[in-house]
Design a protein around this motif. Sequence first.
Motif, PDB file in Angstrom:
ATOM      1  N   PRO A 107       0.114   5.880  -7.263  1.00  0.00           N
ATOM      2  CA  PRO A 107       0.357   6.555  -5.981  1.00  0.00           C
ATOM      3  C   PRO A 107      -0.335   5.864  -4.804  1.00  0.00           C
ATOM      4  CG  PRO A 107      -0.183   8.167  -7.671  1.00  0.00           C
ATOM      5  CD  PRO A 107      -0.419   6.811  -8.264  1.00  0.00           C
ATOM      6  N   LEU A 108      -1.517   5.352  -5.048  1.00  0.00           N
ATOM      7  CA  LEU A 108      -2.231   4.631  -3.999  1.00  0.00           C
ATOM      8  C   LEU A 108      -1.496   3.332  -3.655  1.00  0.00           C
ATOM      9  CD1 LEU A 108      -4.760   4.611  -2.221  1.00  0.00           C
ATOM     10  CD2 LEU A 108      -5.945   3.444  -4.079  1.00  0.00           C
ATOM     11  N   TYR A 109      -1.048   2.622  -4.660  1.00  0.00           N
ATOM     12  CA  TYR A 109      -0.300   1.382  -4.478  1.00  0.00           C
ATOM     13  C   TYR A 109       0.993   1.630  -3.710  1.00  0.00           C
ATOM     14  CZ  TYR A 109       2.187  -2.914  -5.778  1.00  0.00           C
ATOM     15  OH  TYR A 109       2.883  -4.086  -5.752  1.00  0.00           O
ATOM     16  N   ASP A 110       1.658   2.726  -4.022  1.00  0.00           N
ATOM     17  CA  ASP A 110       2.933   3.051  -3.372  1.00  0.00           C
ATOM     18  C   ASP A 110       2.772   3.394  -1.892  1.00  0.00           C
ATOM     19  OD1 ASP A 110       4.306   2.573  -5.708  1.00  0.00           O
ATOM     20  OD2 ASP A 110       4.396   4.694  -6.289  1.00  0.00           O
ATOM     21  N   ARG A 111       1.557   3.747  -1.455  1.00  0.00           N
ATOM     22  CA  ARG A 111       1.326   4.098  -0.049  1.00  0.00           C
ATOM     23  C   ARG A 111       1.033   2.887   0.822  1.00  0.00           C
ATOM     24  NH1 ARG A 111      -3.139   8.372   0.554  1.00  0.00           N
ATOM     25  NH2 ARG A 111      -2.548   7.985   2.695  1.00  0.00           N
ATOM     26  N   ARG A 112       0.972   1.717   0.236  1.00  0.00           N
ATOM     27  CA  ARG A 112       0.613   0.522   1.008  1.00  0.00           C
ATOM     28  C   ARG A 112       1.649   0.258   2.100  1.00  0.00           C
ATOM     29  NH1 ARG A 112       3.599  -1.036  -3.072  1.00  0.00           N
ATOM     30  NH2 ARG A 112       4.802  -2.959  -3.022  1.00  0.00           N
ATOM     31  N   GLU A 113       1.181  -0.406   3.147  1.00  0.00           N
ATOM     32  CA  GLU A 113       2.053  -0.746   4.269  1.00  0.00           C
ATOM     33  C   GLU A 113       1.907  -2.229   4.575  1.00  0.00           C
ATOM     34  OE1 GLU A 113       1.260   1.614   7.738  1.00  0.00           O
ATOM     35  OE2 GLU A 113       0.777   3.363   6.531  1.00  0.00           O
ATOM     36  N   ASN A 114       2.957  -2.798   5.101  1.00  0.00           N
ATOM     37  CA  ASN A 114       2.880  -4.174   5.585  1.00  0.00           C
ATOM     38  C   ASN A 114       2.618  -4.136   7.087  1.00  0.00           C
ATOM     39  OD1 ASN A 114       3.395  -5.545   3.167  1.00  0.00           O
ATOM     40  ND2 ASN A 114       5.580  -5.160   3.362  1.00  0.00           N
ATOM     41  N   TYR A 115       1.580  -4.829   7.491  1.00  0.00           N
ATOM     42  CA  TYR A 115       1.302  -4.990   8.918  1.00  0.00           C
ATOM     43  C   TYR A 115       0.545  -6.291   9.087  1.00  0.00           C
ATOM     44  CZ  TYR A 115      -3.345  -3.144   7.788  1.00  0.00           C
ATOM     45  OH  TYR A 115      -4.582  -2.943   7.242  1.00  0.00           O
ATOM     46  N   GLN A 116       0.624  -6.835  10.274  1.00  0.00           N
ATOM     47  CA  GLN A 116       0.001  -8.130  10.547  1.00  0.00           C
ATOM     48  C   GLN A 116      -1.482  -7.940  10.820  1.00  0.00           C
ATOM     49  OE1 GLN A 116       1.876 -10.274  13.701  1.00  0.00           O
ATOM     50  NE2 GLN A 116       0.438 -11.974  13.597  1.00  0.00           N
ATOM     51  N   LEU A 117      -2.327  -8.647  10.062  1.00  0.00           N
ATOM     52  CA  LEU A 117      -3.762  -8.591  10.318  1.00  0.00           C
ATOM     53  C   LEU A 117      -4.043  -9.068  11.733  1.00  0.00           C
ATOM     54  CD1 LEU A 117      -5.344  -9.855   6.980  1.00  0.00           C
ATOM     55  CD2 LEU A 117      -5.277  -7.534   7.872  1.00  0.00           C
ATOM     56  N   GLY A 118      -4.998  -8.436  12.372  1.00  0.00           N
ATOM     57  CA  GLY A 118      -5.338  -8.798  13.742  1.00  0.00           C
ATOM     58  C   GLY A 118      -4.526  -8.040  14.780  1.00  0.00           C
ATOM     59  N   TRP A 174      -6.380   1.638   9.165  1.00  0.00           N
ATOM     60  CA  TRP A 174      -5.898   0.308   8.822  1.00  0.00           C
ATOM     61  C   TRP A 174      -7.028  -0.675   9.052  1.00  0.00           C
ATOM     62  CZ3 TRP A 174      -3.527   3.830  11.912  1.00  0.00           C
ATOM     63  CH2 TRP A 174      -2.268   4.299  11.526  1.00  0.00           C
ATOM     64  N   SER A 175      -7.273  -1.552   8.110  1.00  0.00           N
ATOM     65  CA  SER A 175      -8.237  -2.630   8.310  1.00  0.00           C
ATOM     66  C   SER A 175      -7.547  -3.706   9.149  1.00  0.00           C
ATOM     67  CB  SER A 175      -8.684  -3.193   6.956  1.00  0.00           C
ATOM     68  OG  SER A 175      -9.669  -4.172   7.156  1.00  0.00           O
ATOM     69  N   ILE A 176      -8.034  -3.905  10.358  1.00  0.00           N
ATOM     70  CA  ILE A 176      -7.390  -4.816  11.308  1.00  0.00           C
ATOM     71  C   ILE A 176      -7.923  -6.233  11.186  1.00  0.00           C
ATOM     72  CG2 ILE A 176      -7.040  -5.277  13.777  1.00  0.00           C
ATOM     73  CD1 ILE A 176      -5.532  -2.840  12.543  1.00  0.00           C
ATOM     74  N   ASP A 177      -9.222  -6.350  11.004  1.00  0.00           N
ATOM     75  CA  ASP A 177      -9.826  -7.669  10.915  1.00  0.00           C
ATOM     76  C   ASP A 177     -11.119  -7.558  10.132  1.00  0.00           C
ATOM     77  OD1 ASP A 177     -10.119 -10.371  11.273  1.00  0.00           O
ATOM     78  OD2 ASP A 177     -10.505 -10.290  13.419  1.00  0.00           O
ATOM     79  N   ARG A 230       1.614   0.516  14.681  1.00  0.00           N
ATOM     80  CA  ARG A 230       2.201   1.545  15.543  1.00  0.00           C
ATOM     81  C   ARG A 230       1.372   2.832  15.603  1.00  0.00           C
ATOM     82  NH1 ARG A 230       7.336   2.272  17.615  1.00  0.00           N
ATOM     83  NH2 ARG A 230       7.920   0.340  16.596  1.00  0.00           N
ATOM     84  N   GLY A 231       0.843   3.314  14.495  1.00  0.00           N
ATOM     85  CA  GLY A 231       0.109   4.588  14.484  1.00  0.00           C
ATOM     86  C   GLY A 231      -1.331   4.499  14.925  1.00  0.00           C
ATOM     87  N   GLY A 232      -1.846   3.300  15.147  1.00  0.00           N
ATOM     88  CA  GLY A 232      -3.253   3.141  15.518  1.00  0.00           C
ATOM     89  C   GLY A 232      -3.527   3.606  16.930  1.00  0.00           C
ATOM     90  N   LEU A 233      -4.557   4.440  17.084  1.00  0.00           N
ATOM     91  CA  LEU A 233      -4.892   5.003  18.395  1.00  0.00           C
ATOM     92  C   LEU A 233      -6.161   4.401  19.002  1.00  0.00           C
ATOM     93  CD1 LEU A 233      -4.165   8.737  17.567  1.00  0.00           C
ATOM     94  CD2 LEU A 233      -2.678   7.104  18.739  1.00  0.00           C
TER      95      LEU A 233
END
Length: 176
Positions: free
Chosen positions: A39-50, A84-87, A54-57
Amino acid sequence: TIAKQWVKVHKDPDKLRVFTNTVLAEVWQEKGEAPEWRPLYDRRENYQLGTVPRGGLFLTAGVDVQKDRLIVEIVAWGRGKESWSIDYGVLPGNTADLGVGGPWGQLDALLARSFPHELGAEIAVRMLAVDSGYNTSEVYTWARKYQMSRVVAVKGMDSGGALIGAPSPVEINLRG
């Protein structure tokens, strides 16, 4: 001989782990609660590091202080405590050196920069927490350059208790 060694170590988890790995030549498996991996693996998202997705405030940063480096992670936070870990980075240098060329100058530069948001905005780190468990006076000296609403020195504790405790004032003067 092996049985005698086991009797000596079986009640101490750290010694039992070493015994299992080195004497029995078996892989040690930690016991405890862990989420099912799928279930944890299935929640992963693709996003560009750095880049802030979209949801980050807003952004926060955490810094661990070692003798020869600062270890930094930038995290974006969204609704419902989604993160999300950005950097992530290592700022090399002697952490006792508060000079511009050392790791603290690199941390100043990181605080001055902003990160692109997927929707086109630029977002700076709103709050940075730096661990004061090592090179404590240097951490306090560096953190004091910033307002507490931007940078805060923190210290982890091994004992349970309140997740976040009351701040304790720390001042260093000529008398210590």
